[in-house]
Design an enzyme around this catalytic site. Structure first.
Site, PDB file in Angstrom:
ATOM      1  N   LYS A 108       0.852  -1.190   0.000  1.00  0.00           N
ATOM      2  CA  LYS A 108       0.000   0.000   0.000  1.00  0.00           C
ATOM      3  C   LYS A 108       0.886   1.237   0.000  1.00  0.00           C
ATOM      4  O   LYS A 108       1.259   1.782   1.053  1.00  0.00           O
ATOM      5  CB  LYS A 108      -0.917  -0.019   1.225  1.00  0.00           C
ATOM      6  CG  LYS A 108      -2.156   0.848   1.060  1.00  0.00           C
ATOM      7  CD  LYS A 108      -3.060   0.306  -0.021  1.00  0.00           C
ATOM      8  CE  LYS A 108      -4.250   1.200  -0.241  1.00  0.00           C
ATOM      9  NZ  LYS A 108      -5.034   0.788  -1.412  1.00  0.00           N
ATOM     10  N   SER A 112      -8.455   0.135  -5.017  1.00  0.00           N
ATOM     11  CA  SER A 112      -8.733   0.345  -3.588  1.00  0.00           C
ATOM     12  C   SER A 112     -10.237   0.447  -3.337  1.00  0.00           C
ATOM     13  O   SER A 112     -10.974  -0.468  -3.668  1.00  0.00           O
ATOM     14  CB  SER A 112      -7.994   1.590  -3.087  1.00  0.00           C
ATOM     15  OG  SER A 112      -6.630   1.321  -2.937  1.00  0.00           O
TER      16      SER A 112
END
Length: 615
Positions: A210, A411
């Site tokens: 991430k 996401s």
């Protein structure tokens, strides 16, 4: 005497107030009547004059100004009104609707009065590769009808040239350049900067890939992110070159030679960029704009009013569709930009607005299927989850939901796809990035360095968490546990949606981003295709005999329009000062991301931070 004076003063002010009130009423009445007349004139002009005048024109000039996106901030009739009467593309049309442009090209294909297209892209800034390929496909449809497309350019950026490559013939000015240089992905990193300010950055994340948090905790891109982004950028660039190679019938290595061959070929033409472009086969004819327009006069005829070749701008072309009398049966809901609870024109999709659109589609009997068009890097978990819950309610009605992915659906943008019946992504779509993170900055060290300290009493460490005090260890643990909970919930939803085990999804999750082909092989999407593929799937799943799309528009009241235009104007004051060689889209991304990150505290995000410099 004094009383008489006071009475006169009072009398004067009463008369003055009455006069001011009269002026105010006159002004408001004048404005009201003016608006009514202008709106009437607008609809009369658009629906009568332009419709009847279209037949006079032979060429459709596609002179895009600004960016091409799925859904502009102000996609409504007021934009058309201001353009129609003031002929000002530069102020109003900074953003163009991809689907509006495509619809007009397809109607021009069937319009017997339109014999060709002229691509005049000097003011076109940028778009994502998936949108450009979709638009290119529609241009090829136009060519397949036997009509010609001509590209006219003094210079071509990478974005402009990509569209121009779909033309039958490409013109370039004698001193012009076809500026092909490749793609890049660079971010700013703030670790040392924040440390010098003595700002404590507390990062919480689930997903080792991430990378959205990296600018706040590193001074450079991590090795794992560099590997992923290098693969991603190279594949996008390869797809870009392959498309141009097919369009121009030129070997891919000739389209973009290595630096040594580039220097060698430039020496052959004595450093002349236009001759270099023709030598490589990137263009067809080197000729000045004036002479090219003389050629167009022979092809399309001369317009006696404008004293130039016979064309109509894409913004003035309002052909009638034969579907106007058919009821709408498929709703299109567009999520463009960051997903958030807040309301802002800066590239943000407001969750409440999206939810209202989903609810309308669910409760309208004529709507038999829904296409969810997503071009988003994600956003806040709470906003994504609210949209997910509303889509879950829609699923119970039995109306099929088809997801069409644009340039990016990652996401939080992928989170909301887990309720769909079918997911379609482009081969250049950036998706995945299944992960969650949170960032909290505290200023306790900064304040202490200048002699300011925070102290007091509270009933617990949770009662008054503040950016002015250090974050307690137990609070950090609580936040991290919640982040892990959100992540586990995320991969659980994906596993149920994609009929895979949690372990299988976890292997391809952890914040990793994928291009469309990789996402397809990993089972994250069902099919590689574009928006047309989603329409075909909606017809199939809803058993429809015909399709008429219902597009949701943004608010069309004057006050919201004026406010939004003011915000756009303030934004453009800065962006328009940036040199053309720098990526305006990249600047915009930084502005939007920074605004978003620091707008709300205690917010958990599911967001993909990837900036591709395309222009």
């Amino acid at each position: 005497m004094f009383v008489f004076f006071i009475q006169n003063v009072v009398y004067f002010f009463k008369k003055l107030l009455k006069f001011l009130s009269f002026i105010r009423i006159c002004i408001f009445n004048f404005l009201f009547i003016s608006v009514i007349l202008l709106v009437f004139m607008f609809f009369f002009h658009v629906n009568f004059f332009n419709m009847s005048a279209t037949s006079r024109f032979k060429a459709l000039r596609i002179n895009l100004v600004g960016n091409l996106i799925d859904k502009p901030i102000n996609d409504n009739n007021f934009n058309k009104f201001f353009h129609t009467f003031f002929k000002n593309n530069d102020i109003v049309l900074k953003e163009n609707s991809l689907f509006d442009i495509i619809n007009r090209i397809r109607l021009a294909k069937e319009d017997c009065s339109i014999s060709g297209i002229v691509l005049d892209l000097k003011d076109f800034l940028s778009s994502d590769l998936s949108s450009l390929i979709y638009l290119g496909k529609v241009l090829m449809e136009f060519r397949s009808s036997g009509k010609y497309i001509y590209a006219l350019g003094d210079n071509y950026t990478q974005t402009q040239y990509f569209l121009a490559s779909f033309s039958n013939k490409i013109y370039l000015s004698p001193e012009g350049v076809v500026d092909l240089h490749g793609f890049s992905n660079y971010n700013l990193y703030y670790k040392d900067f924040l440390n010098k300010l003595r700002v404590n950055t507390h990062v919480f994340r689930a997903g080792i890939y991430k990378s959205a948090v990296e600018p706040f905790i590193f001074n450079k891109m991590s090795t794992s992110s560099k590997k992923i982004y290098n693969n991603l950028t190279n594949n996008l660039w390869k797809n870009y070159l392959l498309t141009i190679s097919r369009n121009r019938h030129v070997n891919i290595h000739r389209v973009f030679p290595d630096i040594d061959n580039m220097l060698l070929k430039l020496k052959i033409v004595n450093g002349d960029y236009s001759k270099y472009a023709k030598y490589l086969g990137l263009i067809d004819i080197i000729k000045s704009r004036t002479l090219v327009e003389k050629d167009f006069e022979k092809i399309f005829g001369i317009n006696k009013e404008s004293k130039t070749y016979n064309f109509i701008d894409i913004y003035d072309y309002y052909p009638k569709s034969n579907k106007s009398s058919v009821s709408f049966n498929v709703a299109v809901i567009v999520i463009n930009g960051i997903i958030s609870d807040i309301k802002s024109p800066l590239g943000i999709s407001n969750s409440d607005l999206i939810i209202n659109q989903i609810r309308y589609a669910r409760l309208t009997n004529n709507i038999k299927a829904i296409i969810l068009r997503i071009n988003s890097p994600g956003g806040s978990v709470s906003a994504s989850e609210k949209i997910y819950n509303e889509l879950l309610t829609l699923k119970y009605t039995g109306k099929p939901l088809i997801v069409s992915m644009g340039g990016m659906a990652a996401s939080g943008g992928y989170w909301i796809t887990t309720t769909s019946n079918y997911i379609i992504g482009d081969c250049n779509t950036i998706t995945g990035s299944i992960g969650v993170f949170g960032i909290l900055n505290t200023l306790d060290r900064s304040l202490h360095s200048i002699g300011i300290n925070s102290d007091g009493v509270s009933t617990s460490v949770l009662s008054d968490i503040s950016i002015f005090r250090s974050l307690p260890v137990k609070v950090k643990q609580i936040i991290q546990l919640n982040i892990l909970h959100k992540y586990n919930n995320f991969i659980k939803l994906v596993s149920l949606s994609r009929n895979k085990t949690i372990c299988q999804i976890d292997k391809i999750a952890k914040g990793h981003i994928w291009l469309g082909k990789e996402a397809k092989s990993n089972g994250l999407i069902d099919e590689l295709g574009d928006f047309d593929s989603a329409v075909s799937k909606a017809i199939e799943l809803a058993n429809l005999k015909y399709v008429n799309l219902y597009w949701f528009n943004n608010s069309e009241n004057i006050l919201s329009f004026v406010i939004d235009q003011l915000k756009i104007f303030v934004n453009d004051i800065f962006l328009n000062k940036v040199n053309n060689s720098f990526s305006v889209q990249l600047v915009n991304n930084y502005i939007n991301n920074s605004y978003y990150f620091f707008n709300k505290k205690n917010t958990i995000y599911s967001f993909c931070f990837f900036n591709l410099c395309l222009i």
